[in-house]
Design a protein around this motif. Structure first.
Motif, mmCIF file in Angstrom:
data_model
loop_
_atom_site.group_PDB
_atom_site.id
_atom_site.type_symbol
_atom_site.label_atom_id
_atom_site.label_comp_id
_atom_site.label_asym_id
_atom_site.label_seq_id
_atom_site.Cartn_x
_atom_site.Cartn_y
_atom_site.Cartn_z
ATOM 1 N N TYR A 113 0.845 -1.188 0.000
ATOM 2 C CA TYR A 113 0.000 0.000 0.000
ATOM 3 C C TYR A 113 0.883 1.242 0.000
ATOM 4 C CZ TYR A 113 -3.487 -3.429 1.245
ATOM 5 O OH TYR A 113 -4.323 -4.529 1.234
ATOM 6 N N PRO A 114 0.735 2.093 -1.039
ATOM 7 C CA PRO A 114 1.545 3.318 -1.070
ATOM 8 C C PRO A 114 0.995 4.358 -0.094
ATOM 9 C CG PRO A 114 0.092 3.240 -2.973
ATOM 10 C CD PRO A 114 -0.109 1.954 -2.214
ATOM 11 N N ILE A 115 1.871 4.909 0.727
ATOM 12 C CA ILE A 115 1.498 5.972 1.669
ATOM 13 C C ILE A 115 2.139 7.259 1.166
ATOM 14 C CG2 ILE A 115 1.650 6.807 4.042
ATOM 15 C CD1 ILE A 115 1.992 3.863 4.902
ATOM 16 N N ASN A 116 1.307 8.267 0.961
ATOM 17 C CA ASN A 116 1.779 9.578 0.520
ATOM 18 C C ASN A 116 1.253 10.627 1.472
ATOM 19 O OD1 ASN A 116 3.004 8.791 -2.088
ATOM 20 N ND2 ASN A 116 0.908 8.146 -2.526
ATOM 21 N N GLY A 117 2.060 11.639 1.708
ATOM 22 C CA GLY A 117 1.604 12.712 2.579
ATOM 23 C C GLY A 117 2.707 13.686 2.891
ATOM 24 N N ARG A 118 2.462 14.430 3.953
ATOM 25 C CA ARG A 118 3.398 15.476 4.354
ATOM 26 C C ARG A 118 3.293 15.673 5.855
ATOM 27 N NH1 ARG A 118 6.198 17.884 1.851
ATOM 28 N NH2 ARG A 118 6.945 19.881 1.296
ATOM 29 N N ASP A 119 4.434 15.954 6.468
ATOM 30 C CA ASP A 119 4.459 16.324 7.888
ATOM 31 C C ASP A 119 5.475 17.444 8.066
ATOM 32 O OD1 ASP A 119 6.933 15.080 7.803
ATOM 33 O OD2 ASP A 119 6.464 13.572 9.312
ATOM 34 N N SER A 120 5.791 17.767 9.298
ATOM 35 C CA SER A 120 6.707 18.880 9.571
ATOM 36 C C SER A 120 8.124 18.611 9.063
ATOM 37 C CB SER A 120 6.737 19.178 11.070
ATOM 38 O OG SER A 120 7.184 18.036 11.781
ATOM 39 N N VAL A 121 8.470 17.349 8.848
ATOM 40 C CA VAL A 121 9.801 16.998 8.360
ATOM 41 C C VAL A 121 9.881 17.134 6.837
ATOM 42 C CG1 VAL A 121 11.517 15.142 8.276
ATOM 43 C CG2 VAL A 121 10.131 15.451 10.320
ATOM 44 N N GLY A 122 8.747 16.895 6.151
ATOM 45 C CA GLY A 122 8.727 16.992 4.687
ATOM 46 C C GLY A 122 7.766 15.999 4.070
ATOM 47 N N ALA A 123 8.006 15.698 2.809
ATOM 48 C CA ALA A 123 7.151 14.781 2.064
ATOM 49 C C ALA A 123 7.354 13.346 2.544
ATOM 50 C CB ALA A 123 7.441 14.879 0.577
ATOM 51 N N ILE A 124 6.272 12.580 2.454
ATOM 52 C CA ILE A 124 6.307 11.170 2.851
ATOM 53 C C ILE A 124 5.856 10.345 1.658
ATOM 54 C CG2 ILE A 124 5.285 9.409 4.337
ATOM 55 C CD1 ILE A 124 4.843 11.720 6.394
ATOM 56 N N GLU A 125 6.687 9.403 1.259
ATOM 57 C CA GLU A 125 6.347 8.452 0.209
ATOM 58 C C GLU A 125 6.982 7.126 0.580
ATOM 59 O OE1 GLU A 125 7.216 9.586 -3.810
ATOM 60 O OE2 GLU A 125 6.563 11.646 -3.470
ATOM 61 N N CYS A 126 6.138 6.139 0.864
ATOM 62 C CA CYS A 126 6.654 4.818 1.195
ATOM 63 C C CYS A 126 5.619 3.759 0.837
ATOM 64 C CB CYS A 126 7.038 4.731 2.673
ATOM 65 S SG CYS A 126 5.701 5.060 3.820
ATOM 66 N N MET A 127 6.058 2.531 0.792
ATOM 67 C CA MET A 127 5.187 1.387 0.513
ATOM 68 C C MET A 127 5.193 0.492 1.753
ATOM 69 S SD MET A 127 4.160 1.758 -2.679
ATOM 70 C CE MET A 127 3.737 0.221 -3.463
ATOM 71 N N ARG A 128 4.011 0.032 2.155
ATOM 72 C CA ARG A 128 3.912 -0.841 3.325
ATOM 73 C C ARG A 128 2.975 -2.009 3.042
ATOM 74 N NH1 ARG A 128 7.786 1.185 4.171
ATOM 75 N NH2 ARG A 128 8.350 2.728 5.711
ATOM 76 N N ARG A 129 3.402 -3.177 3.486
ATOM 77 C CA ARG A 129 2.559 -4.374 3.423
ATOM 78 C C ARG A 129 1.589 -4.343 4.591
ATOM 79 N NH1 ARG A 129 6.194 -9.638 2.296
ATOM 80 N NH2 ARG A 129 4.103 -10.492 2.392
ATOM 81 N N PHE A 130 0.548 -5.179 4.519
ATOM 82 C CA PHE A 130 -0.395 -5.261 5.629
ATOM 83 C C PHE A 130 0.331 -5.707 6.895
ATOM 84 C CE2 PHE A 130 -3.311 -7.538 8.385
ATOM 85 C CZ PHE A 130 -4.259 -6.557 8.608
ATOM 86 N N SER A 131 1.279 -6.614 6.770
ATOM 87 C CA SER A 131 2.017 -7.099 7.944
ATOM 88 C C SER A 131 2.771 -5.954 8.633
ATOM 89 C CB SER A 131 2.979 -8.228 7.578
ATOM 90 O OG SER A 131 3.941 -7.775 6.651
ATOM 91 N N HIS A 132 3.221 -4.960 7.865
ATOM 92 C CA HIS A 132 3.889 -3.798 8.459
ATOM 93 C C HIS A 132 2.903 -2.984 9.298
ATOM 94 C CE1 HIS A 132 6.808 -3.976 4.807
ATOM 95 N NE2 HIS A 132 7.207 -4.787 5.777
ATOM 96 N N PHE A 133 1.683 -2.806 8.776
ATOM 97 C CA PHE A 133 0.653 -2.103 9.544
ATOM 98 C C PHE A 133 0.337 -2.873 10.819
ATOM 99 C CE2 PHE A 133 -0.153 0.012 5.526
ATOM 100 C CZ PHE A 133 -0.507 1.296 5.917
#
Length: 163
Positions: A21-41
């Motif tokens: 599952y691709p996770i995209n977003g932004r926080d105070s550190v900067g842009a967020i782009e990563c891929m996570r499996r269900f097992s990671h969640f």
């Protein structure tokens, strides 16, 4: 902080296919782009439950028996997206090292979450006071309350005997 989960990608592997599952977003550190499996969640959720005892941790969807069905994959994506959005609304989770470790691990996410040191109760209390704004109750104040309760009990007992 704002996070979204996009359309899952099917990863074909000799040991078995799985979805990321691709996770995209932004926080105070900067842009967020990563891929996570269900097992990671699942590992992340367990980490949060262990490291924030007594506080609300949003639920994740259960492990499905029909992992490959598109309806299952879309439902899981929807609820994982909801999980991240709820987590983003909780300051005690967003400000924690756990969240950054999940979104920006050094190396693989599973070992990175497992390496987080189990916190002592005093450290947890300090963290709760800082993020939840729990006032520190002084020992003197607690002693005053205890004295008042003892005096009240004595007065009640005296009144009961004299009636």
């Amino acid at each position: 902080m704002e996070l979204n989960i996009g359309e899952p990608a099917l990863i074909k592997n000799n040991f078995g296919d799985y979805h990321e599952y691709p996770i995209n977003g932004r926080d105070s550190v900067g842009a967020i782009e990563c891929m996570r499996r269900f097992s990671h969640f699942n590992d992340f959720h367990k980490c949060l439950v262990e490291r924030f005892p007594g506080l609300y941790i949003p639920p994740i969807p259960p492990k499905a028996t029909d992992k490959k069905g598109m309806a299952t994959i879309e439902e899981r994506r929807y609820f994982l997206d909801l999980f991240l959005k709820e987590c983003c609304s909780l300051p005690y989770l967003v400000s924690g090292v756990e969240f950054q470790t999940f979104l920006r691990p050094v190396g693989n996410v599973e070992p990175a979450l497992a390496k987080l040191v189990r916190e002592r109760p005093t450290v947890i209390l300090i963290k709760y006071r800082a993020t939840l704004r729990i006032p520190e109750v002084s020992l003197t104040c607690l002693m005053c309350v205890r004295t008042m309760m003892t005096d009240s009990a004595r007065l009640s007992a005296t009144n009961a005997q004299s009636s």
